[in-house]
Design an enzyme around this catalytic site. Structure first.
Site, PDB file in Angstrom:
ATOM      1  CD1 TRP A 106     -12.799   5.314  17.602  1.00 47.47           C
ATOM      2  CD2 TRP A 106     -13.810   5.561  19.573  1.00 47.47           C
ATOM      3  NE1 TRP A 106     -11.866   5.790  18.498  1.00 47.47           N
ATOM      4  CE2 TRP A 106     -12.460   5.954  19.714  1.00 47.47           C
ATOM      5  CE3 TRP A 106     -14.651   5.629  20.686  1.00 47.47           C
ATOM      6  CZ2 TRP A 106     -11.929   6.396  20.922  1.00 47.47           C
ATOM      7  CZ3 TRP A 106     -14.129   6.073  21.895  1.00 47.47           C
ATOM      8  CH2 TRP A 106     -12.785   6.451  21.995  1.00 47.47           C
ATOM      9  CG  ASP A 176     -18.387   8.775  15.433  1.00 51.80           C
ATOM     10  OD1 ASP A 176     -18.001   9.956  15.320  1.00 51.80           O
ATOM     11  OD2 ASP A 176     -17.952   7.997  16.306  1.00 51.80           O
ATOM     12  CE  LYS A 200     -11.070  12.081  17.547  1.00 50.59           C
ATOM     13  NZ  LYS A 200      -9.873  11.731  18.294  1.00 50.59           N
TER      14      LYS A 200
END
Length: 365
Positions: A106, A176, A200
């Site tokens: 990511w 992030d 999540k």
């Protein structure tokens, strides 16, 4: 008469498990929300009833994360992946550089997007070690003139997580936190911007939360399309256009659930207890199970490991599926096994999986 509901052991990496009590409440309110005669999905986003839902979600976020009034809380769409572009579009200045800490797939994607908009470089990278670790804070190499420093707090694919964060001084720190926001207490004041996809720990997919310092907003580039400006959402309480109303409603209920459990201190203790069950099964297996992440970088959210052979791994995954454990295949890019133990995964699920691991080893050693 209450129907019997079958619930599986859900270890999906995202969209992931939601608290059962939240699902029950959403079910009860689905047809007639607060006496309106409409579902929350049917309410106008300009209505007073929805505005209460919206603002309560913002207030819950402020309370749980102790977010000062110097920050704005925004509800966006497009997931973390859109943030990979929005951040450099808004904040990467001409003639300036931005630094990225590379700890997994990511952060690689965030870096690749940023390269389209300006000059970016690596402040540190653990790629040579197959992303088994998080860099030490004193190993980060960035410049005081950088327009920002970016990191990914938890790495879902490789199972690593930052335990502490750098004090970056005048360089805005951007994180992030899609896969571990709300899983433990953090000092929001260290960050200029935090972003997270909801799917999540915060709620269903479709909502992206951005926590942004107001002074950073004032420094943003102006030649950015309206819908890609953070200021657009800040000026309009994230109601410039129609937001994902049902997702925000669910996010607010998940935040209520965390508060009722005792807040982030309680949820952190719970997450540590869950992770310990799995890591002890790995560590006591005499390398029958082989953890991917270095022990000092292990994630409490995504617990990654392999078995000694591909044949044994395949058998393990097949048997686990038969036993009702869902979502434990490792990411398609690296294989192996991954247990995603986000906030809403019950302790009982991790205990059951730990017992399965021990039993499987006994029968296959």
């Amino acid at each position: 008469m209450k129907l019997q509901v079958h619930r599986t052991y859900n270890f999906n990496a995202g969209p992931s498990a939601l608290p059962f009590s939240v699902l029950e409440k959403a079910q009860a309110e689905l047809i007639d929300f607060r006496g309106t005669g409409m579902s929350v999905m049917e309410l106008s986003h300009r209505s007073r009833t929805y505005e209460e839902v919206h603002n309560q979600a913002i207030n819950n976020m402020k309370e749980l994360l102790s977010i000062p009034d110097t920050y704005e809380i925004l509800f966006l769409q497009g997931g973390a992946s859109l943030q990979f572009s929005m951040i450099p579009m808004n904040f990467l200045k001409s003639g300036k550089k931005a630094s990225y800490v590379m700890t997994g797939s990511w952060s690689e994607k965030a870096f690749s997007e940023a390269k389209l908009f300006g000059d970016v470089y690596h402040a540190a990278s653990t790629k040579e070690g197959n992303y088994r670790s998080i860099p030490k804070i004193d190993q980060l190499q960035y410049n005081a003139e950088d327009t920002y420093l970016h990191l990914t707090s938890n790495n879902t694919i490789y199972g690593t997580q930052w335990t502490d964060f750098p004090d970056s001084g005048d360089v805005p720190l951007i994180a992030d936190m899609s896969s571990d926001i709300l899983s433990r207490p953090i000092d929001v004041n260290k960050f200029a911007l935090i972003y997270a996809g909801a799917q999540k720990n915060l709620g269903p997919s479709g909502v992206t939360v951005v926590i942004i310092r107001k002074d950073l907003l004032e420094q943003a580039n102006t030649s950015v399309p309206t819908m890609l400006k953070y200021s657009t959402y800040a000026k309009n309480n994230s109601l410039y256009n129609t937001p994902p109303t049902f997702g925000i409603y669910m996010l607010g209920e998940v935040l209520n659930w965390v508060r009722e459990l005792g807040g982030l201190t309680a949820i952190s203790e719970r997450n540590e207890q869950k992770a310990k069950l799995i890591y002890e099964a790995i560590d006591s297996s005499n390398d029958f199970y082989i953890g991917h992440a270095d022990k000092d970088s292990r994630s409490l959210m995504n617990l990654t490991f392999n078995l000694k052979t591909e044949e044994l791994e395949k058998k393990f995954l097949e048997q686990a599926k038969k036993e009702g454990f869902v979502g434990i295949n490792g990411h398609r890019s690296i294989g192996g096994c991954r247990v995603s133990s986000y906030n809403a995964v019950p302790i009982e699920a991790c205990k059951a999986f730990s017992e399965f691991m021990i039993d499987f080893q006994t029968k296959n050693s």
